[in-house]
Design a protein around this motif. Sequence first.
Motif, PDB file in Angstrom:
ATOM      1  N   VAL A  91       0.670  25.007  60.977  1.00  0.00           N
ATOM      2  CA  VAL A  91       0.915  24.520  62.351  1.00  0.00           C
ATOM      3  C   VAL A  91       2.093  23.009  61.782  1.00  0.00           C
ATOM      4  N   GLY A  92       2.359  22.441  61.947  1.00  0.00           N
ATOM      5  CA  GLY A  92       3.394  21.200  61.534  1.00  0.00           C
ATOM      6  C   GLY A  92       5.184  21.561  61.469  1.00  0.00           C
ATOM      7  N   PRO A  93       5.349  20.590  60.668  1.00  0.00           N
ATOM      8  CA  PRO A  93       7.201  21.102  60.106  1.00  0.00           C
ATOM      9  C   PRO A  93       7.515  21.369  59.785  1.00  0.00           C
ATOM     10  N   ILE A  94       8.769  22.739  59.453  1.00  0.00           N
ATOM     11  CA  ILE A  94       9.438  23.257  59.065  1.00  0.00           C
ATOM     12  C   ILE A  94      10.429  22.505  58.387  1.00  0.00           C
ATOM     13  N   TYR A  95      10.426  22.819  57.138  1.00  0.00           N
ATOM     14  CA  TYR A  95      11.211  22.662  55.923  1.00  0.00           C
ATOM     15  C   TYR A  95      12.311  24.271  55.646  1.00  0.00           C
ATOM     16  N   LYS A  96      13.646  23.250  55.559  1.00  0.00           N
ATOM     17  CA  LYS A  96      14.522  24.601  55.833  1.00  0.00           C
ATOM     18  C   LYS A  96      15.365  24.295  54.524  1.00  0.00           C
ATOM     19  N   CYS A  97      15.603  24.636  53.512  1.00  0.00           N
ATOM     20  CA  CYS A  97      16.353  24.541  52.149  1.00  0.00           C
ATOM     21  C   CYS A  97      17.435  25.477  52.314  1.00  0.00           C
ATOM     22  N   SER A  98      18.321  24.965  52.260  1.00  0.00           N
ATOM     23  CA  SER A  98      20.039  25.753  52.017  1.00  0.00           C
ATOM     24  C   SER A  98      20.099  26.693  50.849  1.00  0.00           C
ATOM     25  N   SER A  99      19.357  26.956  49.829  1.00  0.00           N
ATOM     26  CA  SER A  99      19.713  27.351  48.626  1.00  0.00           C
ATOM     27  C   SER A  99      18.379  27.306  47.065  1.00  0.00           C
ATOM     28  N   MET A 100      18.333  28.365  46.637  1.00  0.00           N
ATOM     29  CA  MET A 100      17.035  28.306  46.113  1.00  0.00           C
ATOM     30  C   MET A 100      17.253  27.902  44.736  1.00  0.00           C
ATOM     31  N   ALA A 101      18.398  27.820  44.579  1.00  0.00           N
ATOM     32  CA  ALA A 101      18.975  26.852  43.306  1.00  0.00           C
ATOM     33  C   ALA A 101      18.576  25.511  43.315  1.00  0.00           C
ATOM     34  N   ASP A 102      19.048  24.767  44.892  1.00  0.00           N
ATOM     35  CA  ASP A 102      17.629  23.379  45.364  1.00  0.00           C
ATOM     36  C   ASP A 102      17.376  23.631  44.692  1.00  0.00           C
ATOM     37  N   ILE A 103      15.806  24.039  45.396  1.00  0.00           N
ATOM     38  CA  ILE A 103      14.658  23.784  44.312  1.00  0.00           C
ATOM     39  C   ILE A 103      13.750  24.650  43.228  1.00  0.00           C
ATOM     40  N   LEU A 104      14.784  25.551  43.062  1.00  0.00           N
ATOM     41  CA  LEU A 104      15.014  25.539  41.160  1.00  0.00           C
ATOM     42  C   LEU A 104      16.026  25.004  40.294  1.00  0.00           C
ATOM     43  N   PRO A 105      16.601  23.898  39.652  1.00  0.00           N
ATOM     44  CA  PRO A 105      17.339  23.502  39.248  1.00  0.00           C
ATOM     45  C   PRO A 105      17.253  22.855  37.963  1.00  0.00           C
ATOM     46  N   LEU A 106      18.028  23.747  37.209  1.00  0.00           N
ATOM     47  CA  LEU A 106      18.079  23.795  36.570  1.00  0.00           C
ATOM     48  C   LEU A 106      17.885  25.145  35.057  1.00  0.00           C
ATOM     49  N   ALA A 107      17.584  26.086  36.428  1.00  0.00           N
ATOM     50  CA  ALA A 107      16.886  27.591  36.230  1.00  0.00           C
ATOM     51  C   ALA A 107      17.400  28.723  35.482  1.00  0.00           C
ATOM     52  N   PHE A 108      16.646  29.163  34.942  1.00  0.00           N
ATOM     53  CA  PHE A 108      16.436  30.062  33.683  1.00  0.00           C
ATOM     54  C   PHE A 108      17.736  31.158  34.357  1.00  0.00           C
ATOM     55  N   SER A 109      18.371  31.720  33.806  1.00  0.00           N
ATOM     56  CA  SER A 109      18.680  33.434  34.126  1.00  0.00           C
ATOM     57  C   SER A 109      20.292  34.150  32.727  1.00  0.00           C
ATOM     58  N   ASN A 110      19.828  35.003  33.469  1.00  0.00           N
ATOM     59  CA  ASN A 110      20.498  36.262  32.883  1.00  0.00           C
ATOM     60  C   ASN A 110      22.060  35.567  31.530  1.00  0.00           C
ATOM     61  N   SER A 111      22.351  34.559  31.948  1.00  0.00           N
ATOM     62  CA  SER A 111      23.843  33.418  31.526  1.00  0.00           C
ATOM     63  C   SER A 111      23.298  33.190  29.886  1.00  0.00           C
ATOM     64  N   PHE A 112      21.610  33.266  30.227  1.00  0.00           N
ATOM     65  CA  PHE A 112      20.880  32.448  28.900  1.00  0.00           C
ATOM     66  C   PHE A 112      21.013  33.642  27.339  1.00  0.00           C
ATOM     67  N   LEU A 113      20.632  34.983  28.601  1.00  0.00           N
ATOM     68  CA  LEU A 113      20.803  35.833  27.281  1.00  0.00           C
ATOM     69  C   LEU A 113      21.772  36.681  26.584  1.00  0.00           C
TER      70      LEU A 113
END
Length: 163
Positions: free
Chosen positions: A138-160
């Motif tokens: 129940v209760g409120p709904i949160y909406k994030c417009s991008s995964m990048a918003d909630i995973l800042p400084l993410a690891f990605s294949n660019s590091f490989l």
Amino acid sequence: MKKQHIGFDLAIYEGPEELSQMEQKLLRDAEKARENAYAPYSSFKVGAAVLLENGEVVIGNNQENASYPSGLCAERVAVFQAGAKYPGVPIKTIAITATSKDFKVETPAAPCGNCRQSIMEYEQRQKNPIVILLRGEVGPIYKCSSMADILPLAFSNSFLTDS
Ligand code: THU
């Protein structure tokens, strides 16, 4: 030394009636999926529903295991299933909802770090943001417009690679 602020805008809805029809349906799909979770150890059932660009909805729920780490979260069951069934079809939105046998989940259940990383891989591949809708039972709904918003400084294949 310089400091950089990293933040994002979280949209908070008081209830499903504030969402679009499509979002309401996706949330209901996630709630339905939640019921079939296999969660005998935590009694915490999570449902996820993934809306793809081709209009298909793929669901997932948490699948636990007597050897605890062998289980998998609802979000990864859903996105991996989407990737397996509709390879290359971009993900538009994922709705996630949780319930517990022991208490009422009133706060939107946020995806764990592993799920964020897994969903991020899809977002990076498709080069388009994935919208994330979160709700407890129940209760409120949160909406994030991008995964990048909630995973800042993410690891990605660019590091490989070094390019
Ligand atoms: N769980 C999910 O399905 N998604 C998350 O993002 C966090 C946790 C599941 C895993 C486990 O079956 C139960 O919730 C308790 O952690």
